[in-house]
Design a protein around this motif. Sequence first.
Motif, PDB file in Angstrom:
ATOM      1  N   PRO A   1      -1.184  34.678   2.068  1.00 53.07           N
ATOM      2  CA  PRO A   1      -2.000  34.834   3.261  1.00 53.07           C
ATOM      3  C   PRO A   1      -3.673  35.401   2.918  1.00 53.07           C
ATOM      4  O   PRO A   1      -3.691  36.227   2.126  1.00 53.07           O
ATOM      5  N   GLY A   2      -4.419  34.317   3.499  1.00 51.86           N
ATOM      6  CA  GLY A   2      -5.736  34.808   2.927  1.00 51.86           C
ATOM      7  C   GLY A   2      -6.393  33.909   1.948  1.00 51.86           C
ATOM      8  O   GLY A   2      -7.380  33.589   1.605  1.00 51.86           O
ATOM      9  N   GLY A   3      -5.413  33.242   1.050  1.00 56.50           N
ATOM     10  CA  GLY A   3      -5.624  32.267   0.030  1.00 56.50           C
ATOM     11  C   GLY A   3      -5.991  30.690   0.252  1.00 56.50           C
ATOM     12  O   GLY A   3      -6.270  30.498   1.686  1.00 56.50           O
ATOM     13  N   SER A   4      -6.220  30.143  -0.608  1.00 58.76           N
ATOM     14  CA  SER A   4      -6.743  28.678  -0.175  1.00 58.76           C
ATOM     15  C   SER A   4      -5.800  27.876  -1.179  1.00 58.76           C
ATOM     16  O   SER A   4      -5.391  27.942  -2.129  1.00 58.76           O
ATOM     17  N   LEU A   5      -6.145  26.590  -0.738  1.00 58.23           N
ATOM     18  CA  LEU A   5      -5.330  25.252  -1.221  1.00 58.23           C
ATOM     19  C   LEU A   5      -6.278  24.191  -0.982  1.00 58.23           C
ATOM     20  O   LEU A   5      -6.691  24.078  -0.064  1.00 58.23           O
ATOM     21  N   ARG A   6      -6.126  23.115  -1.946  1.00 61.63           N
ATOM     22  CA  ARG A   6      -6.662  22.002  -1.829  1.00 61.63           C
ATOM     23  C   ARG A   6      -5.386  20.741  -1.756  1.00 61.63           C
ATOM     24  O   ARG A   6      -5.066  20.573  -2.808  1.00 61.63           O
ATOM     25  N   LEU A   7      -5.653  19.970  -0.782  1.00 63.40           N
ATOM     26  CA  LEU A   7      -4.650  18.848  -0.707  1.00 63.40           C
ATOM     27  C   LEU A   7      -5.322  17.783  -0.899  1.00 63.40           C
ATOM     28  O   LEU A   7      -6.494  17.406  -0.782  1.00 63.40           O
ATOM     29  N   SER A   8      -4.820  16.728  -1.440  1.00 61.79           N
ATOM     30  CA  SER A   8      -5.225  15.208  -1.842  1.00 61.79           C
ATOM     31  C   SER A   8      -4.220  14.409  -1.327  1.00 61.79           C
ATOM     32  O   SER A   8      -3.246  14.591  -1.437  1.00 61.79           O
ATOM     33  N   CYS A   9      -4.756  13.238  -0.783  1.00 63.05           N
ATOM     34  CA  CYS A   9      -4.076  11.974  -0.604  1.00 63.05           C
ATOM     35  C   CYS A   9      -4.780  10.613  -1.043  1.00 63.05           C
ATOM     36  O   CYS A   9      -5.843  10.529  -0.349  1.00 63.05           O
ATOM     37  N   ALA A  10      -4.140  10.094  -2.111  1.00 66.64           N
ATOM     38  CA  ALA A  10      -4.718   8.959  -2.599  1.00 66.64           C
ATOM     39  C   ALA A  10      -3.952   7.821  -2.179  1.00 66.64           C
ATOM     40  O   ALA A  10      -2.671   7.491  -2.259  1.00 66.64           O
ATOM     41  N   ALA A  11      -4.644   6.577  -1.459  1.00 64.50           N
ATOM     42  CA  ALA A  11      -4.118   5.252  -1.431  1.00 64.50           C
ATOM     43  C   ALA A  11      -4.363   4.245  -2.601  1.00 64.50           C
ATOM     44  O   ALA A  11      -5.102   4.257  -3.227  1.00 64.50           O
ATOM     45  N   SER A  12      -2.925   3.401  -2.817  1.00 62.93           N
ATOM     46  CA  SER A  12      -3.280   2.417  -3.842  1.00 62.93           C
ATOM     47  C   SER A  12      -2.403   1.201  -3.349  1.00 62.93           C
ATOM     48  O   SER A  12      -1.941   1.289  -2.197  1.00 62.93           O
TER      49      SER A  12
ATOM     50  N   TYR B   1       1.015  15.814   6.309  1.00 64.65           N
ATOM     51  CA  TYR B   1       0.910  14.635   5.869  1.00 64.65           C
ATOM     52  C   TYR B   1      -0.520  13.825   6.125  1.00 64.65           C
ATOM     53  O   TYR B   1      -0.928  14.019   7.060  1.00 64.65           O
ATOM     54  N   CYS B   2      -0.607  12.830   5.403  1.00 63.62           N
ATOM     55  CA  CYS B   2      -1.809  11.956   5.288  1.00 63.62           C
ATOM     56  C   CYS B   2      -1.578  10.689   6.151  1.00 63.62           C
ATOM     57  O   CYS B   2      -0.231   9.987   5.883  1.00 63.62           O
ATOM     58  N   LYS B   3      -2.522  10.245   6.842  1.00 60.82           N
ATOM     59  CA  LYS B   3      -2.357   8.942   7.491  1.00 60.82           C
ATOM     60  C   LYS B   3      -3.645   8.176   7.441  1.00 60.82           C
ATOM     61  O   LYS B   3      -4.642   8.761   7.682  1.00 60.82           O
ATOM     62  N   PHE B   4      -3.439   7.183   6.844  1.00 56.70           N
ATOM     63  CA  PHE B   4      -4.788   6.067   7.025  1.00 56.70           C
ATOM     64  C   PHE B   4      -4.581   4.787   7.613  1.00 56.70           C
ATOM     65  O   PHE B   4      -3.609   4.281   7.860  1.00 56.70           O
ATOM     66  N   ASP B   5      -5.600   4.407   8.384  1.00 55.54           N
ATOM     67  CA  ASP B   5      -5.835   3.182   8.795  1.00 55.54           C
ATOM     68  C   ASP B   5      -6.382   2.237   7.833  1.00 55.54           C
ATOM     69  O   ASP B   5      -7.658   2.416   7.558  1.00 55.54           O
ATOM     70  N   ILE B   6      -5.839   1.195   7.476  1.00 57.53           N
ATOM     71  CA  ILE B   6      -6.186   0.381   6.190  1.00 57.53           C
ATOM     72  C   ILE B   6      -6.183  -1.116   6.752  1.00 57.53           C
ATOM     73  O   ILE B   6      -5.164  -1.646   7.147  1.00 57.53           O
TER      74      ILE B   6
ATOM     75  N   VAL C   1       0.838  -1.028  -0.056  1.00 58.71           N
ATOM     76  CA  VAL C   1      -0.028   0.047  -0.088  1.00 58.71           C
ATOM     77  C   VAL C   1       0.799   1.149   0.122  1.00 58.71           C
ATOM     78  O   VAL C   1       1.725   1.341   0.662  1.00 58.71           O
ATOM     79  N   GLN C   2       0.318   2.277  -0.963  1.00 59.12           N
ATOM     80  CA  GLN C   2       1.051   3.696  -0.993  1.00 59.12           C
ATOM     81  C   GLN C   2       0.103   4.678  -0.889  1.00 59.12           C
ATOM     82  O   GLN C   2      -0.819   4.649  -1.324  1.00 59.12           O
ATOM     83  N   LEU C   3       0.650   5.641  -0.135  1.00 58.89           N
ATOM     84  CA  LEU C   3      -0.101   6.925  -0.238  1.00 58.89           C
ATOM     85  C   LEU C   3       0.584   8.010  -0.576  1.00 58.89           C
ATOM     86  O   LEU C   3       1.782   8.208  -0.520  1.00 58.89           O
ATOM     87  N   GLN C   4      -0.122   8.785  -1.704  1.00 58.81           N
ATOM     88  CA  GLN C   4       0.403   9.742  -2.382  1.00 58.81           C
ATOM     89  C   GLN C   4      -0.187  11.135  -2.063  1.00 58.81           C
ATOM     90  O   GLN C   4      -1.393  11.233  -2.488  1.00 58.81           O
ATOM     91  N   ALA C   5       0.602  12.004  -1.536  1.00 58.18           N
ATOM     92  CA  ALA C   5      -0.036  13.239  -1.193  1.00 58.18           C
ATOM     93  C   ALA C   5       0.074  14.375  -1.996  1.00 58.18           C
ATOM     94  O   ALA C   5       1.734  14.039  -2.856  1.00 58.18           O
ATOM     95  N   SER C   6      -0.619  15.252  -2.381  1.00 59.80           N
ATOM     96  CA  SER C   6      -0.261  16.289  -3.431  1.00 59.80           C
ATOM     97  C   SER C   6      -1.122  17.557  -3.223  1.00 59.80           C
ATOM     98  O   SER C   6      -2.131  17.464  -2.136  1.00 59.80           O
ATOM     99  N   GLY C   7      -0.771  18.743  -3.834  1.00 55.82           N
ATOM    100  CA  GLY C   7      -1.434  19.905  -3.893  1.00 55.82           C
ATOM    101  C   GLY C   7      -0.928  20.910  -2.886  1.00 55.82           C
ATOM    102  O   GLY C   7      -1.426  21.883  -2.830  1.00 55.82           O
ATOM    103  N   GLY C   8       0.050  20.512  -2.449  1.00 59.01           N
ATOM    104  CA  GLY C   8       1.005  21.599  -1.570  1.00 59.01           C
ATOM    105  C   GLY C   8       1.490  22.599  -2.378  1.00 59.01           C
ATOM    106  O   GLY C   8       1.480  22.632  -3.869  1.00 59.01           O
ATOM    107  N   GLY C   9       2.124  23.590  -1.857  1.00 56.62           N
ATOM    108  CA  GLY C   9       2.611  24.937  -2.641  1.00 56.62           C
ATOM    109  C   GLY C   9       2.626  26.455  -1.983  1.00 56.62           C
ATOM    110  O   GLY C   9       2.245  26.030  -0.616  1.00 56.62           O
TER     111      GLY C   9
ATOM    112  N   GLN D   1       3.970  10.718   2.140  1.00 57.73           N
ATOM    113  CA  GLN D   1       5.293  11.327   1.908  1.00 57.73           C
ATOM    114  C   GLN D   1       5.332  12.785   2.558  1.00 57.73           C
ATOM    115  O   GLN D   1       6.431  13.089   2.729  1.00 57.73           O
ATOM    116  N   GLY D   2       4.151  13.306   2.456  1.00 56.13           N
ATOM    117  CA  GLY D   2       4.422  14.750   2.905  1.00 56.13           C
ATOM    118  C   GLY D   2       4.179  15.742   1.534  1.00 56.13           C
ATOM    119  O   GLY D   2       4.799  15.286   0.402  1.00 56.13           O
ATOM    120  N   THR D   3       3.501  16.936   1.683  1.00 59.02           N
ATOM    121  CA  THR D   3       3.441  17.870   0.872  1.00 59.02           C
ATOM    122  C   THR D   3       3.671  19.334   1.617  1.00 59.02           C
ATOM    123  O   THR D   3       2.999  19.534   2.534  1.00 59.02           O
TER     124      THR D   3
END
Length: 120
Positions: free
Chosen positions: A13-24, A93-98, A1-9, A112-114
């Motif tokens: 200040p005052g702005g927005s971001l959306r992070l994603s983390c997908a397990a495979s 970092y994302c963390k899943f219980d699988i 199992v691998q977790l892939q985080a993305s969306g950082g940058g 892995q962190g973003t």
Amino acid sequence: VQLQASGGGLVQPGGSLRLSCAASGSIFSIDHMNWYRQAPGEQRELVAGINSDGIVTYADSVEGRFTISRDNAKNTVYLQMSSLKSEDTAVYYCKFDIDTSGDYRWRTYWGQGTLVTVSS
């Protein structure tokens, strides 16, 4: 199992971001999906979590600004971050219980962190 985080940058200040983390990999089911963050020189802290029933929890510091959600069909968790502040700067970092085989033996996996940098 691998977790892939993305969306950082980098965001102002005052702005927005959306992070994603997908397990495979070999996945039977996923219970808790969590986002943690770690700022330089600080301990890793829980930011938000969502369980398989859709019940969510947030750290006081992000309540009302961040929204966690999940797409079970995609084995993915999202973190919508709004009204970002400089103190939100951290590696997220994302963390899943699988359960990988249907035997109700839950194992913890980390992404892995973003990096999120909030700066003008």
